[in-house]
Scaffold this motif. Structure first.
Motif, PDB file in Angstrom:
ATOM      1  N   LEU A  58      45.506  97.429  79.405  1.00  0.00           N
ATOM      2  CA  LEU A  58      45.809  96.989  78.278  1.00  0.00           C
ATOM      3  C   LEU A  58      45.783  95.362  78.703  1.00  0.00           C
ATOM      4  O   LEU A  58      45.613  94.560  77.731  1.00  0.00           O
ATOM      5  N   PHE A  59      46.057  94.808  79.866  1.00  0.00           N
ATOM      6  CA  PHE A  59      45.544  93.309  80.155  1.00  0.00           C
ATOM      7  C   PHE A  59      44.424  92.740  79.813  1.00  0.00           C
ATOM      8  O   PHE A  59      44.005  91.935  79.198  1.00  0.00           O
ATOM      9  N   LEU A  60      43.273  93.853  80.336  1.00  0.00           N
ATOM     10  CA  LEU A  60      41.887  93.401  79.908  1.00  0.00           C
ATOM     11  C   LEU A  60      41.754  93.516  78.427  1.00  0.00           C
ATOM     12  O   LEU A  60      41.098  92.619  77.963  1.00  0.00           O
ATOM     13  N   MET A  61      42.331  94.433  77.715  1.00  0.00           N
ATOM     14  CA  MET A  61      42.058  94.438  76.331  1.00  0.00           C
ATOM     15  C   MET A  61      42.652  93.145  75.719  1.00  0.00           C
ATOM     16  O   MET A  61      42.042  92.322  75.018  1.00  0.00           O
ATOM     17  N   PHE A  62      43.957  92.512  76.248  1.00  0.00           N
ATOM     18  CA  PHE A  62      44.550  91.525  75.553  1.00  0.00           C
ATOM     19  C   PHE A  62      43.590  90.110  75.897  1.00  0.00           C
ATOM     20  O   PHE A  62      43.489  89.068  75.324  1.00  0.00           O
ATOM     21  N   PHE A  63      43.289  90.168  77.291  1.00  0.00           N
ATOM     22  CA  PHE A  63      42.996  88.750  77.759  1.00  0.00           C
ATOM     23  C   PHE A  63      41.390  88.830  77.621  1.00  0.00           C
ATOM     24  O   PHE A  63      40.741  87.754  77.717  1.00  0.00           O
ATOM     25  N   VAL A  64      40.660  90.006  77.482  1.00  0.00           N
ATOM     26  CA  VAL A  64      39.247  89.855  77.606  1.00  0.00           C
ATOM     27  C   VAL A  64      38.604  90.307  76.210  1.00  0.00           C
ATOM     28  O   VAL A  64      37.950  89.725  75.460  1.00  0.00           O
ATOM     29  N   LEU A  65      39.153  91.589  75.767  1.00  0.00           N
ATOM     30  CA  LEU A  65      38.389  92.132  74.727  1.00  0.00           C
ATOM     31  C   LEU A  65      38.500  91.512  73.392  1.00  0.00           C
ATOM     32  O   LEU A  65      37.629  91.117  72.623  1.00  0.00           O
ATOM     33  N   TYR A  66      39.994  91.322  73.014  1.00  0.00           N
ATOM     34  CA  TYR A  66      40.154  90.603  71.809  1.00  0.00           C
ATOM     35  C   TYR A  66      39.794  89.014  71.722  1.00  0.00           C
ATOM     36  O   TYR A  66      39.200  88.873  70.765  1.00  0.00           O
ATOM     37  N   PRO A  67      39.691  88.343  72.596  1.00  0.00           N
ATOM     38  CA  PRO A  67      39.340  87.276  72.769  1.00  0.00           C
ATOM     39  C   PRO A  67      37.706  87.226  72.464  1.00  0.00           C
ATOM     40  O   PRO A  67      37.173  86.359  71.716  1.00  0.00           O
ATOM     41  N   VAL A  68      37.133  88.177  73.185  1.00  0.00           N
ATOM     42  CA  VAL A  68      35.600  88.331  73.064  1.00  0.00           C
ATOM     43  C   VAL A  68      35.465  88.747  71.562  1.00  0.00           C
ATOM     44  O   VAL A  68      34.197  87.926  71.113  1.00  0.00           O
ATOM     45  N   VAL A  69      35.782  89.492  70.973  1.00  0.00           N
ATOM     46  CA  VAL A  69      35.677  90.003  69.591  1.00  0.00           C
ATOM     47  C   VAL A  69      35.955  88.816  68.743  1.00  0.00           C
ATOM     48  O   VAL A  69      35.099  88.730  67.831  1.00  0.00           O
ATOM     49  N   LEU A  70      36.964  88.180  69.107  1.00  0.00           N
ATOM     50  CA  LEU A  70      37.402  86.983  67.957  1.00  0.00           C
ATOM     51  C   LEU A  70      36.262  86.026  68.117  1.00  0.00           C
ATOM     52  O   LEU A  70      35.887  85.456  67.079  1.00  0.00           O
ATOM     53  N   LYS A  71      35.997  85.734  69.414  1.00  0.00           N
ATOM     54  CA  LYS A  71      34.834  84.739  69.448  1.00  0.00           C
ATOM     55  C   LYS A  71      33.281  85.057  68.833  1.00  0.00           C
ATOM     56  O   LYS A  71      32.694  84.200  68.162  1.00  0.00           O
ATOM     57  N   ILE A  72      33.012  86.419  69.056  1.00  0.00           N
ATOM     58  CA  ILE A  72      31.912  86.788  68.457  1.00  0.00           C
ATOM     59  C   ILE A  72      31.823  86.781  66.931  1.00  0.00           C
ATOM     60  O   ILE A  72      30.699  86.385  66.254  1.00  0.00           O
ATOM     61  N   PHE A  73      32.978  87.048  66.518  1.00  0.00           N
ATOM     62  CA  PHE A  73      32.813  87.212  64.841  1.00  0.00           C
ATOM     63  C   PHE A  73      33.366  86.243  64.150  1.00  0.00           C
ATOM     64  O   PHE A  73      33.662  86.380  62.672  1.00  0.00           O
ATOM     65  N   SER A  74      34.202  85.206  64.540  1.00  0.00           N
ATOM     66  CA  SER A  74      34.906  84.384  63.849  1.00  0.00           C
ATOM     67  C   SER A  74      34.915  82.842  64.711  1.00  0.00           C
ATOM     68  O   SER A  74      34.623  82.941  65.687  1.00  0.00           O
ATOM     69  N   LYS A  75      35.540  81.899  63.983  1.00  0.00           N
ATOM     70  CA  LYS A  75      35.887  80.860  64.752  1.00  0.00           C
ATOM     71  C   LYS A  75      37.208  80.555  65.076  1.00  0.00           C
ATOM     72  O   LYS A  75      37.649  79.634  65.469  1.00  0.00           O
ATOM     73  N   VAL A  76      38.131  81.543  65.066  1.00  0.00           N
ATOM     74  CA  VAL A  76      39.230  81.566  65.337  1.00  0.00           C
ATOM     75  C   VAL A  76      39.655  81.336  66.747  1.00  0.00           C
ATOM     76  O   VAL A  76      39.144  81.940  67.681  1.00  0.00           O
ATOM     77  N   PRO A  77      40.490  80.092  66.952  1.00  0.00           N
ATOM     78  CA  PRO A  77      40.827  80.074  68.391  1.00  0.00           C
ATOM     79  C   PRO A  77      41.775  80.974  69.133  1.00  0.00           C
ATOM     80  O   PRO A  77      42.900  80.954  68.312  1.00  0.00           O
ATOM     81  N   VAL A  78      41.514  81.832  69.692  1.00  0.00           N
ATOM     82  CA  VAL A  78      42.366  83.122  70.407  1.00  0.00           C
ATOM     83  C   VAL A  78      43.892  82.378  70.685  1.00  0.00           C
ATOM     84  O   VAL A  78      44.813  83.128  70.516  1.00  0.00           O
ATOM     85  N   GLY A  79      43.704  81.186  71.495  1.00  0.00           N
ATOM     86  CA  GLY A  79      44.935  80.427  71.781  1.00  0.00           C
ATOM     87  C   GLY A  79      45.827  80.389  70.725  1.00  0.00           C
ATOM     88  O   GLY A  79      47.093  80.578  70.857  1.00  0.00           O
ATOM     89  N   LYS A  80      45.568  79.581  69.799  1.00  0.00           N
ATOM     90  CA  LYS A  80      46.202  79.230  68.237  1.00  0.00           C
ATOM     91  C   LYS A  80      46.895  80.629  67.961  1.00  0.00           C
ATOM     92  O   LYS A  80      47.925  80.754  67.645  1.00  0.00           O
ATOM     93  N   LEU A  81      45.903  81.698  67.628  1.00  0.00           N
ATOM     94  CA  LEU A  81      46.392  82.998  67.233  1.00  0.00           C
ATOM     95  C   LEU A  81      47.494  83.658  68.009  1.00  0.00           C
ATOM     96  O   LEU A  81      48.505  83.974  67.402  1.00  0.00           O
ATOM     97  N   TYR A  82      47.419  83.572  69.301  1.00  0.00           N
ATOM     98  CA  TYR A  82      48.306  84.145  70.161  1.00  0.00           C
ATOM     99  C   TYR A  82      49.640  83.344  70.047  1.00  0.00           C
ATOM    100  O   TYR A  82      50.699  84.071  70.055  1.00  0.00           O
ATOM    101  N   ASN A  83      49.462  81.955  70.022  1.00  0.00           N
ATOM    102  CA  ASN A  83      50.555  81.172  69.825  1.00  0.00           C
ATOM    103  C   ASN A  83      51.438  81.495  68.675  1.00  0.00           C
ATOM    104  O   ASN A  83      52.782  81.576  68.655  1.00  0.00           O
ATOM    105  N   ALA A  84      50.572  81.610  67.666  1.00  0.00           N
ATOM    106  CA  ALA A  84      51.370  81.895  66.134  1.00  0.00           C
ATOM    107  C   ALA A  84      52.029  83.015  66.166  1.00  0.00           C
ATOM    108  O   ALA A  84      53.209  83.231  65.532  1.00  0.00           O
ATOM    109  N   ILE A  85      51.526  84.163  66.835  1.00  0.00           N
ATOM    110  CA  ILE A  85      52.318  85.470  66.603  1.00  0.00           C
ATOM    111  C   ILE A  85      53.085  85.738  67.850  1.00  0.00           C
ATOM    112  O   ILE A  85      53.578  87.050  68.025  1.00  0.00           O
ATOM    113  N   THR A  86      53.486  84.730  68.936  1.00  0.00           N
ATOM    114  CA  THR A  86      54.113  85.077  70.001  1.00  0.00           C
ATOM    115  C   THR A  86      55.373  85.965  69.777  1.00  0.00           C
ATOM    116  O   THR A  86      56.132  86.729  70.490  1.00  0.00           O
TER     117      THR A  86
END
Ligand code: ASP
Length: 438
Positions: A246-274
């Motif tokens: 679950l940690f690898l998904m949260f800290f690696v998989l989602y950020p990588v998918v976000l990075k490949i397919f969009s310009k959304v900064p993962v930090g901002k998104l995670y911060n927004a939905i904390t």
């Protein structure tokens, strides 16, 4: 700053902004550890009452919210082409994330082999008191896959509504909303009606947020207080594999998918939905968290068109955290019982976990019930099935809290990617969430 530090800092900022919920969470863990339910039954009765009341209140808005968001979402997307494009993108991104999740789960479970030394422990610790529940759950879900799908057809949408069966409701609403989009101007009164419902449920959600701190406190205290640490004896490897996945998904998989397919900064998104992630952790229910997920995604820039289409569907139909847990759990049991699986059978497990997780409701513990679908095909004897299953049941609440965080996070990730691709993301709003420099 590397991406992981950025994520951590962003989450810290999100936690700081929602310090009261964080306080509730930490206080809940402390109370749970130092005042276990066994020794403090009266206090836990009160705590359970508060927790259940919070879940009840937050669930109260889920059905009106799901109905209104889906009708508005789909009918506002309007034309078929755009709807098909949204739908295809959604399936594509969820497929990537879920396949990524079960791949991580399978790889870790095969490398670490958490089940090899657990057989005697499972036999000795079959949670007797759970046997009846487990047997009932299994009997309920002994159904073939085809029956499971047949049950998803909403023969009577109002009965499905009354019973809170989200997937059949969703199927009906999608068809209804597409039809509504097709009837032209005549649809205005109905859509305005649902727009008003949506606005009102969002208002109620704003009010509910005030209850989040005591609610999360009570739910966490109750979960931890009912949990003996001794339950983990002999299964720390299983625990480690589930949490690492679950940690690898949260800290690696989602950020990588976000990075490949969009310009959304993962930090901002995670911060927004904390805030939504903390409520997901406390409630272990992605449906109950849905109002907050939608509220925060919209507040920080994801358009209503995208969030009202992607988030309710994702919260109900796509559970990558659950798929990962189910994969590890099934491989764990087969290892524990010495059942050798060839590569094809392992792929079958992962595939069935994807299906089983998507038929699972976004409520606490649902993922463990639908796991019966995966287990059924594996040649375990009924006794093994029941004892293994009861064992997983006893351990499950903690894992449920973590996997629900992932289920909710991935919904926001997919919504953010689609919003970015479709020019439906207001970056000024997203960037207005506190920044790393602050
Ligand atoms: N509790 C999870 C959720 O609501 C479902 C599960 O049991 O895995 O997302």
């Amino acid at each position: 700053m590397d991406i992981r530090s950025q994520i951590l800092v962003a989450i810290m900022l999100g936690l700081k902004r929602n310090w009261h919920i964080l306080f509730g969470l930490i206080a809940g863990i402390c109370v749970g550890i130092f005042m276990p339910a066994q020794n403090y039954p009266v206090i836990h009765k009160i705590i359970d009452f508060i927790g259940q009341a919070f879940i009840g209140i937050i669930q109260m808005v889920v059905i009106p919210l799901v109905i209104s968001t889906i009708v508005i979402g789909i009918s506002s997307i309007g034309d078929n082409k755009m709807l098909a494009r949204f739908g295809k993108k959604m399936i594509f991104y969820y497929a990537i994330i879920t396949i990524g999740a079960v791949s991580i789960a399978t790889t870790l479970a095969l490398i670490v082999k958490p089940g090899t030394s657990a057989q005697p422990f499972i036999d000795a610790n079959v949670a007797q008191s759970l046997q009846a529940t487990v047997q009932a759950a299994l009997a309920d879900h002994n159904a073939q896959l085809s029956t499971v799908f047949l049950n998803l057809i909403p023969k009577n949408p109002f009965a499905a509504l009354a019973n809170g069966e989200l997937i059949p409701i969703m199927i009906f609403l999608i068809i209804f909303a597409i039809a509504l989009a097709k009837v032209g101007e005549m649809n205005r009164p109905v859509i305005s009606f649902f727009e008003s419902i949506f606005a009102a449920t969002m208002k109620v959600t704003d009010w509910i947020v005030f209850l989040a701190a005591p609610g999360v406190f009570a739910l966490t205290a109750s979960a931890v207080g009912n949990f003996g640490l001794s339950m983990f004896d002999g299964v720390w490897k299983y625990t480690a594999v589930v949490l690492a996945t679950l940690f690898l998904m949260f800290f690696v998989l989602y950020p990588v998918v976000l990075k490949i397919f969009s310009k959304v900064p993962v930090g901002k998104l995670y911060n927004a939905i904390t805030e939504a992630l903390m409520v997901a952790f406390g409630t272990a229910s992605s449906s109950a968290t849905l109002p907050l997920t939608i509220a925060r995604c919209e507040k920080y820039g994801i358009s209503n068109k995208v969030s009202s289409f992607v988030l309710p569907l994702g919260a109900t139909l796509s559970m990558d955290g659950t798929a990962a847990l189910q994969t590890v759990a099934v491989l764990f049991l087969t290892q524990a019982y010495g059942i050798a699986l060839d590569p094809l059978a392992i792929i079958q497990v992962a595939f069935l976990a994807i299906i089983a997780s998507s038929t699972c409701a976004g409520i606490p513990g649902a993922g463990l019930i639908t796991i019966a679908l995966v287990l059924n095909g594996l040649g375990l004897t009924p006794e093994q099935l029941v004892s293994g299953f009861a064992f997983l049941f006893a351990l499950d609440r903690l894992f449920d809290m973590f996997r629900t965080v992932n289920n909710v996070a991935s919904d926001a990730v997919v919504a953010a990617i689609i919003a970015d691709n479709e020019n439906e993301l207001d970056y000024d709003l997203l960037n207005s969430v506190d920044t790393v420099e602050e």
